[in-house]
Design an enzyme around this catalytic site. Structure first.
Site, mmCIF file in Angstrom:
data_model
loop_
_atom_site.group_PDB
_atom_site.id
_atom_site.type_symbol
_atom_site.label_atom_id
_atom_site.label_comp_id
_atom_site.label_asym_id
_atom_site.label_seq_id
_atom_site.Cartn_x
_atom_site.Cartn_y
_atom_site.Cartn_z
ATOM 1 N N SER A 153 7.111 -6.028 -5.246
ATOM 2 C CA SER A 153 7.998 -5.271 -4.346
ATOM 3 C C SER A 153 9.253 -6.084 -4.063
ATOM 4 O O SER A 153 9.200 -7.323 -4.062
ATOM 5 C CB SER A 153 7.268 -4.983 -3.030
ATOM 6 O OG SER A 153 8.166 -4.445 -2.083
ATOM 7 N N TYR A 166 3.073 -8.088 4.934
ATOM 8 C CA TYR A 166 3.114 -7.427 3.615
ATOM 9 C C TYR A 166 4.047 -8.183 2.664
ATOM 10 O O TYR A 166 3.684 -8.473 1.517
ATOM 11 C CB TYR A 166 3.591 -5.984 3.789
ATOM 12 C CG TYR A 166 3.811 -5.219 2.498
ATOM 13 C CD1 TYR A 166 2.728 -4.666 1.815
ATOM 14 C CD2 TYR A 166 5.091 -5.047 1.965
ATOM 15 C CE1 TYR A 166 2.937 -3.948 0.629
ATOM 16 C CE2 TYR A 166 5.295 -4.339 0.787
ATOM 17 C CZ TYR A 166 4.205 -3.789 0.128
ATOM 18 O OH TYR A 166 4.400 -3.089 -1.045
HETATM 19 N N1 LIG Z 1 5.402 2.972 -1.944
HETATM 20 C C1 LIG Z 1 6.316 2.000 -1.872
HETATM 21 O O1 LIG Z 1 7.356 2.109 -1.186
HETATM 22 C C2 LIG Z 1 6.119 0.745 -2.682
HETATM 23 C C3 LIG Z 1 7.223 -0.098 -2.869
HETATM 24 C C4 LIG Z 1 7.053 -1.283 -3.575
HETATM 25 C C5 LIG Z 1 5.811 -1.605 -4.089
HETATM 26 N N2 LIG Z 1 4.753 -0.763 -3.891
HETATM 27 C C6 LIG Z 1 3.471 -1.169 -4.403
HETATM 28 O O2 LIG Z 1 3.048 -0.259 -5.390
HETATM 29 C C7 LIG Z 1 1.614 -0.205 -5.419
HETATM 30 C C8 LIG Z 1 1.173 1.247 -5.397
HETATM 31 O O3 LIG Z 1 1.604 1.842 -4.171
HETATM 32 P P1 LIG Z 1 1.742 3.423 -3.978
HETATM 33 O O4 LIG Z 1 3.104 3.661 -3.468
HETATM 34 O O5 LIG Z 1 1.296 4.127 -5.193
HETATM 35 O O6 LIG Z 1 0.757 3.663 -2.769
HETATM 36 P P2 LIG Z 1 -0.643 4.417 -2.685
HETATM 37 O O7 LIG Z 1 -0.552 5.753 -3.301
HETATM 38 O O8 LIG Z 1 -1.033 4.302 -1.250
HETATM 39 O O9 LIG Z 1 -1.587 3.516 -3.596
HETATM 40 C C9 LIG Z 1 -2.189 2.343 -3.134
HETATM 41 C C10 LIG Z 1 -3.512 2.197 -3.871
HETATM 42 O O10 LIG Z 1 -4.165 0.998 -3.474
HETATM 43 C C11 LIG Z 1 -5.558 1.278 -3.405
HETATM 44 N N3 LIG Z 1 -6.263 0.294 -2.603
HETATM 45 C C12 LIG Z 1 -6.068 -0.036 -1.296
HETATM 46 N N4 LIG Z 1 -6.954 -0.978 -0.938
HETATM 47 C C13 LIG Z 1 -7.728 -1.246 -2.023
HETATM 48 C C14 LIG Z 1 -8.804 -2.113 -2.280
HETATM 49 N N5 LIG Z 1 -9.328 -2.900 -1.323
HETATM 50 N N6 LIG Z 1 -9.345 -2.130 -3.518
HETATM 51 C C15 LIG Z 1 -8.865 -1.337 -4.497
HETATM 52 N N7 LIG Z 1 -7.846 -0.476 -4.311
HETATM 53 C C16 LIG Z 1 -7.285 -0.439 -3.092
HETATM 54 C C17 LIG Z 1 -5.590 2.672 -2.784
HETATM 55 O O11 LIG Z 1 -6.826 3.305 -3.009
HETATM 56 P P3 LIG Z 1 -7.954 3.548 -1.877
HETATM 57 O O12 LIG Z 1 -7.300 3.394 -0.519
HETATM 58 O O13 LIG Z 1 -8.459 4.906 -2.182
HETATM 59 O O14 LIG Z 1 -8.972 2.502 -2.154
HETATM 60 C C18 LIG Z 1 -4.487 3.338 -3.600
HETATM 61 O O15 LIG Z 1 -5.002 3.779 -4.833
HETATM 62 C C19 LIG Z 1 1.141 -1.045 -4.223
HETATM 63 O O16 LIG Z 1 0.800 -2.343 -4.669
HETATM 64 C C20 LIG Z 1 2.376 -1.140 -3.355
HETATM 65 O O17 LIG Z 1 2.372 -2.303 -2.556
HETATM 66 C C21 LIG Z 1 4.897 0.402 -3.220
#
Ligand SMILES: NC(=O)c1ccc[n+]([C@@H]2O[C@H](COP(=O)([O-])OP(=O)(O)OC[C@H]3O[C@@H](n4cnc5c(N)ncnc54)[C@H](OP(=O)(O)O)[C@@H]3O)[C@@H](O)[C@H]2O)c1
Length: 262
Positions: A153, A166
């Protein structure tokens, strides 16, 4: 192995219900990615993604993986490889690309009041991936090929006081993956570190979108481009490369004032 056009044919997503992860898979299927493993904590959430990918023509398996269950990572990685048998029916097939898409954002104020919750977030975003990616890259090295794509990120590039729990977990993950990627030079295994800004997904639902906000599909396009071109670092949108280069060099007192409002 990648196909004759260089496109990946098999994909493992760690965090199989992630919105960005699902968008990446949906982007890669038409290019030839036909075998996909979704690994995560909640089978029902991953099955919804799996159904969409099957409808697009992919073979999809769902397996268990919890980023926080460090003792279970060796077996979880083994199970992910075993989930899609080789096309000739002999043993496990290769996995061309592993996408780490798991992560939690948390609420900074609550995390500051609950040190245990802050440490648990660090485990999911950093310590758990450290363990998992070491198992994954060993397996890819045994294959002799593969690409690891990690969703870092911009928050980790210069940590802000408004989300330092975070942000610091992403800074740790980002640094670990850069070093791991460099250590794999010459093995046939590559690392791609992706640094999105604010992405409209389940993670950010209900939050006010800042400038340069983007979508899971835009991140997916950037990942597909990196897989095709061999890039090792990806900013989404690309403008963040220059924005963060400037932020990184701001004097600390100025950054303190500016980042308090971000
Ligand atoms: N959205 C943003 O603005 C953004 C920006 C920069 C980077 N990112 C990064 O991109 C990645 C994906 O984010 P997203 O936007 O797609 O959000 P998301 O839809 O909320 O996906 C996050 C995923 O992490 C999983 N997760 C959480 N805790 C976990 C655990 N203990 N073990 C295994 N899986 C776990 C969740 O599944 P369950 O809760 O069902 O287990 C979900 O599948 C993340 O690493 C996030 O930090 C996001």
């Amino acid at each position: 192995m990648r196909n004759a056009l260089g496109a990946i044919q098999s994909l493992l997503i760690l965090g199989g219900s992630s919105d960005i992860g699902a968008a990446v898979a949906e982007r890669l299927v038409p290019d030839g990615c036909q075998r996909i493993v979704l690994a995560g904590r909640h089978p029902e959430a991953m099955e919804a993604v799996a159904e969409r990918l099957r409808a697009a023509g992919a073979e999809v398996a769902v397996t268990a993986w919890d980023a926080a269950d460090i003792g279970g990572h060796a077996d979880a990685v083994k199970a992910a490889w075993a989930a899609l048998p080789a096309s000739d029916g002999n043993g496990s097939g290769d996995i061309d690309c592993v996408l780490l898409a798991a992560g939690v954002l948390g609420d900074q104020a609550q995390l500051e009041d609950d040190p245990t919750a802050a440490a648990e977030l660090a485990t999911v975003n950093y310590t758990g991936p450290v363990s998992t990616l070491l198992h994954v890259t060993r397996r890819l090295e045994e294959q002799g090929h593969g690409t690891v794509v990690v969703l870092s990120s911009v928050a980790g590039e210069r940590v802000r006081q408004s989300n330092f729990v975070y942000g610091s977990s992403k800074a740790g993950l980002d640094g670990f993956c850069q070093g791991l990627g460099d250590s794999l030079d010459g093995t046939g295994v590559n690392m791609v570190v992706v640094r999105p800004g604010f992405v409209h997904s389940s993670m950010t639902a209900g939050k006010e979108a800042p400038p340069l906000s983007t979508t899971p599909q835009a991140v997916a396009d950037a990942v597909a481009d990196a897989l095709a071109s061999g890039k090792h670092t990806v900013w989404v949108p690309g403008t963040f490369r220059w924005v963060m280069a400037a932020f990184r060099h701001l004097p600390r007192p100025l950054w303190r004032k500016l980042s308090a409002r971000m």
